[in-house]
Write a protein that holds these residues in place. Structure first.
Motif, PDB file in Angstrom:
ATOM      1  N   LEU A  79       0.831  -1.191   0.000  1.00 30.64           N
ATOM      2  CA  LEU A  79       0.000   0.000   0.000  1.00 30.64           C
ATOM      3  C   LEU A  79       0.876   1.255   0.000  1.00 30.64           C
ATOM      4  CD1 LEU A  79      -3.138   0.376   2.253  1.00 30.64           C
ATOM      5  CD2 LEU A  79      -1.575   2.274   1.941  1.00 30.64           C
ATOM      6  N   GLY A  80       0.695   2.090  -1.033  1.00 29.45           N
ATOM      7  CA  GLY A  80       1.423   3.349  -1.124  1.00 29.45           C
ATOM      8  C   GLY A  80       0.491   4.518  -0.884  1.00 29.45           C
ATOM      9  N   LEU A  81       1.067   5.644  -0.463  1.00 27.01           N
ATOM     10  CA  LEU A  81       0.261   6.824  -0.138  1.00 27.01           C
ATOM     11  C   LEU A  81       0.921   8.086  -0.663  1.00 27.01           C
ATOM     12  CD1 LEU A  81      -2.029   8.304   1.474  1.00 27.01           C
ATOM     13  CD2 LEU A  81      -0.421   8.358   3.403  1.00 27.01           C
ATOM     14  N   LEU A  82       0.116   8.919  -1.326  1.00 23.99           N
ATOM     15  CA  LEU A  82       0.514  10.286  -1.653  1.00 23.99           C
ATOM     16  C   LEU A  82      -0.298  11.194  -0.738  1.00 23.99           C
ATOM     17  CD1 LEU A  82       1.992  12.364  -3.465  1.00 23.99           C
ATOM     18  CD2 LEU A  82      -0.029  12.355  -4.924  1.00 23.99           C
ATOM     19  N   PRO A  83       0.326  11.727   0.331  1.00 22.67           N
ATOM     20  CA  PRO A  83      -0.435  12.554   1.272  1.00 22.67           C
ATOM     21  C   PRO A  83      -0.799  13.908   0.691  1.00 22.67           C
ATOM     22  CG  PRO A  83       1.866  12.483   1.903  1.00 22.67           C
ATOM     23  CD  PRO A  83       1.713  11.561   0.732  1.00 22.67           C
ATOM     24  N   GLN A  84      -1.686  14.609   1.389  1.00 21.49           N
ATOM     25  CA  GLN A  84      -2.160  15.907   0.903  1.00 21.49           C
ATOM     26  C   GLN A  84      -1.053  16.937   0.877  1.00 21.49           C
ATOM     27  OE1 GLN A  84      -5.231  18.888   2.920  1.00 21.49           O
ATOM     28  NE2 GLN A  84      -6.271  17.095   2.099  1.00 21.49           N
ATOM     29  N   SER A  85      -0.198  16.934   1.868  1.00 23.46           N
ATOM     30  CA  SER A  85       0.943  17.855   1.896  1.00 23.46           C
ATOM     31  C   SER A  85       2.126  17.124   2.495  1.00 23.46           C
ATOM     32  CB  SER A  85       0.618  19.101   2.721  1.00 23.46           C
ATOM     33  OG  SER A  85       0.246  18.754   4.042  1.00 23.46           O
ATOM     34  N   SER A  86       3.287  17.322   1.888  1.00 20.95           N
ATOM     35  CA  SER A  86       4.493  16.636   2.329  1.00 20.95           C
ATOM     36  C   SER A  86       5.638  17.639   2.362  1.00 20.95           C
ATOM     37  CB  SER A  86       4.841  15.481   1.390  1.00 20.95           C
ATOM     38  OG  SER A  86       3.761  14.585   1.269  1.00 20.95           O
ATOM     39  N   THR A  87       6.604  17.384   3.232  1.00 20.98           N
ATOM     40  CA  THR A  87       7.773  18.242   3.347  1.00 20.98           C
ATOM     41  C   THR A  87       9.013  17.420   3.062  1.00 20.98           C
ATOM     42  OG1 THR A  87       6.682  19.593   5.021  1.00 20.98           O
ATOM     43  CG2 THR A  87       9.066  19.814   4.830  1.00 20.98           C
ATOM     44  N   ALA A  88       9.781  17.852   2.077  1.00 17.74           N
ATOM     45  CA  ALA A  88      11.007  17.139   1.720  1.00 17.74           C
ATOM     46  C   ALA A  88      12.158  17.618   2.594  1.00 17.74           C
ATOM     47  CB  ALA A  88      11.328  17.372   0.243  1.00 17.74           C
ATOM     48  N   PRO A  89      13.112  16.735   2.900  1.00 17.00           N
ATOM     49  CA  PRO A  89      14.305  17.158   3.650  1.00 17.00           C
ATOM     50  C   PRO A  89      15.052  18.259   2.890  1.00 17.00           C
ATOM     51  CG  PRO A  89      14.165  14.765   3.517  1.00 17.00           C
ATOM     52  CD  PRO A  89      13.125  15.299   2.584  1.00 17.00           C
ATOM     53  N   GLN A 157       5.813   1.088  -6.278  1.00 18.29           N
ATOM     54  CA  GLN A 157       5.259  -0.048  -7.031  1.00 18.29           C
ATOM     55  C   GLN A 157       4.362  -0.947  -6.181  1.00 18.29           C
ATOM     56  OE1 GLN A 157       8.497  -2.010  -9.271  1.00 18.29           O
ATOM     57  NE2 GLN A 157       7.551  -1.094 -11.060  1.00 18.29           N
ATOM     58  N   THR A 158       3.390  -0.336  -5.532  1.00 13.61           N
ATOM     59  CA  THR A 158       2.448  -1.100  -4.721  1.00 13.61           C
ATOM     60  C   THR A 158       1.184  -1.395  -5.529  1.00 13.61           C
ATOM     61  OG1 THR A 158       1.536   0.963  -3.859  1.00 13.61           O
ATOM     62  CG2 THR A 158       3.264  -0.116  -2.562  1.00 13.61           C
ATOM     63  N   PRO A 159       0.543  -2.534  -5.286  1.00  9.09           N
ATOM     64  CA  PRO A 159      -0.707  -2.833  -5.991  1.00  9.09           C
ATOM     65  C   PRO A 159      -1.860  -1.935  -5.560  1.00  9.09           C
ATOM     66  CG  PRO A 159      -0.230  -4.529  -4.357  1.00  9.09           C
ATOM     67  CD  PRO A 159       0.985  -3.648  -4.432  1.00  9.09           C
ATOM     68  N   LEU A 160      -1.753  -1.339  -4.347  1.00  9.70           N
ATOM     69  CA  LEU A 160      -2.759  -0.402  -3.849  1.00  9.70           C
ATOM     70  C   LEU A 160      -2.099   0.959  -3.672  1.00  9.70           C
ATOM     71  CD1 LEU A 160      -4.180  -2.806  -1.172  1.00  9.70           C
ATOM     72  CD2 LEU A 160      -5.665  -1.632  -2.773  1.00  9.70           C
ATOM     73  N   LEU A 161      -2.714   1.995  -4.241  1.00  8.96           N
ATOM     74  CA  LEU A 161      -2.148   3.339  -4.160  1.00  8.96           C
ATOM     75  C   LEU A 161      -3.238   4.307  -3.721  1.00  8.96           C
ATOM     76  CD1 LEU A 161       0.227   5.254  -4.588  1.00  8.96           C
ATOM     77  CD2 LEU A 161      -0.416   5.407  -7.005  1.00  8.96           C
ATOM     78  N   LEU A 162      -2.988   5.023  -2.623  1.00 10.98           N
ATOM     79  CA  LEU A 162      -3.935   5.988  -2.066  1.00 10.98           C
ATOM     80  C   LEU A 162      -3.401   7.397  -2.318  1.00 10.98           C
ATOM     81  CD1 LEU A 162      -4.761   3.325  -0.750  1.00 10.98           C
ATOM     82  CD2 LEU A 162      -5.128   4.526   1.393  1.00 10.98           C
ATOM     83  N   LEU A 163      -4.272   8.281  -2.818  1.00 13.36           N
ATOM     84  CA  LEU A 163      -3.854   9.630  -3.190  1.00 13.36           C
ATOM     85  C   LEU A 163      -4.809  10.645  -2.575  1.00 13.36           C
ATOM     86  CD1 LEU A 163      -4.003   7.843  -6.279  1.00 13.36           C
ATOM     87  CD2 LEU A 163      -2.033   9.347  -6.408  1.00 13.36           C
ATOM     88  N   ASP A 164      -4.263  11.508  -1.734  1.00 16.28           N
ATOM     89  CA  ASP A 164      -5.076  12.528  -1.073  1.00 16.28           C
ATOM     90  C   ASP A 164      -4.945  13.841  -1.830  1.00 16.28           C
ATOM     91  OD1 ASP A 164      -6.664  13.906   0.640  1.00 16.28           O
ATOM     92  OD2 ASP A 164      -5.414  13.656   2.413  1.00 16.28           O
ATOM     93  N   GLU A 165      -5.975  14.157  -2.624  1.00 14.09           N
ATOM     94  CA  GLU A 165      -6.000  15.367  -3.437  1.00 14.09           C
ATOM     95  C   GLU A 165      -4.747  15.489  -4.317  1.00 14.09           C
ATOM     96  OE1 GLU A 165      -7.240  18.931  -1.415  1.00 14.09           O
ATOM     97  OE2 GLU A 165      -8.297  17.800   0.118  1.00 14.09           O
TER      98      GLU A 165
END
Length: 271
Positions: A79-89, A157-165
């Motif tokens: 399971l992969g996730l693209l969150p609504q907001s992310s902060t890169a190092p 490369q996950t079979p399930l991908l969740l994307l928040d906005e």
């Protein structure tokens, strides 16, 4: 068996309850889109399904097991996730950030490989950020950063991908590009996608399964043509509208009712 589902969930932040007795099933192989007004619990539901938020009561099941009972690395391979907001190092480059999507696949016995390199390059190409590979992420525009984070999620490369906005910060052309890419992942690669979207017409055009939420509850779920009716839109969003066929795709197209302008009187009223 549905690979991802939630049953009888109470979702809360500290003592602030967002949803009670919430149950959802994500059809396998679907492109499921969650819609609803602001603060109805869409992103909270996605956080629960992605293991970021543990339900106060109820259970999230991934492949028939409580998602919180499974090792983090095992979940991250599925399971992969693209969150609504992310902060890169600070100081990280685009290529370095996208490469982090391969971390769940690394172990003591398996180090970085030519396969990892190929996946990272393909993920950057498919999201249109390959020419930014050596740029620092913090130098990019909001739209560019969003596509970089999507590339990292794809590299997992996950079979399930969740994307928040996933279309946040993107102009209309790039919104369509990203959603077309999501549709391709669903159709050609057979991935199950779950996305939170605000645009009802985008949701209707791309989803194979819709979940409409209101006040922490599922108001209706099913095929876009069954869910997205004028009655549902007014009930859930408080928006009078007409729903017609999209001339390009035949999917539901929401047309808001026209605002009556001040001074617009009929001929009879003026006489």
């Amino acid at each position: 068996m549905t690979r991802l589902s939630g049953t009888g969930m109470t979702l809360a932040y500290d003592k602030r309850v967002i949803a009670e007795d919430l149950s959802v099933e994500i059809p396998d192989g679907s492109f499921t889109v969650i819609i609803g007004p602001n603060a109805c619990g869409k992103s909270t539901l996605l956080r629960a399904l992605s293991r970021l938020l543990k339900p106060a009561t109820g259970t999230v099941l991934l492949d028939g097991r409580d998602v919180h009972s499974q090792p983090t690395r095992t979940v991250a391979k599925t399971l992969g996730l693209l969150p609504q907001s992310s902060t890169a190092p600070d100081g990280i480059t685009v290529a370095e950030l996208v490469a982090r999507g391969r971390y769940p696949h690394q172990s003591i016995l398996r180090r970085w490989s030519a396969e990892d390199e190929r996946v990272v390059e393909e993920s950057m190409e498919s999201t249109g950020v390959a020419d930014l590979a050596d740029r620092n992420v913090d130098e990019l525009s909001g739209g560019q950063r969003q596509r970089v984070w999507l590339a990292m999620a794809l590299a997992q490369q996950t079979p399930l991908l969740l994307l928040d906005e996933p279309t946040t910060y993107l102009d209309i052309a790039h919104q369509i590009e990203v959603l077309d890419l999501c549709a391709e992942l669903h159709e050609r690669q057979g991935r199950t996608l779950v996305a939170v979207l605000h645009d009802l017409n985008h949701a209707a055009r791309y989803a194979t399964h819709l979940i409409a939420m209101r006040s922490g509850k599922v108001a209706r779920s099913g095929l876009p043509g069954e869910v997205l009716t004028a009655e549902l839109v007014e009930e859930v969003f408080g928006l009078p509208c007409r729903v017609i066929d999209d001339p390009e795709t035949g999917t539901p197209l929401v047309v808001p009712a026209a605002r009556r302008r001040t001074g617009d009187l009929s001929t009879n009223a003026r006489i």
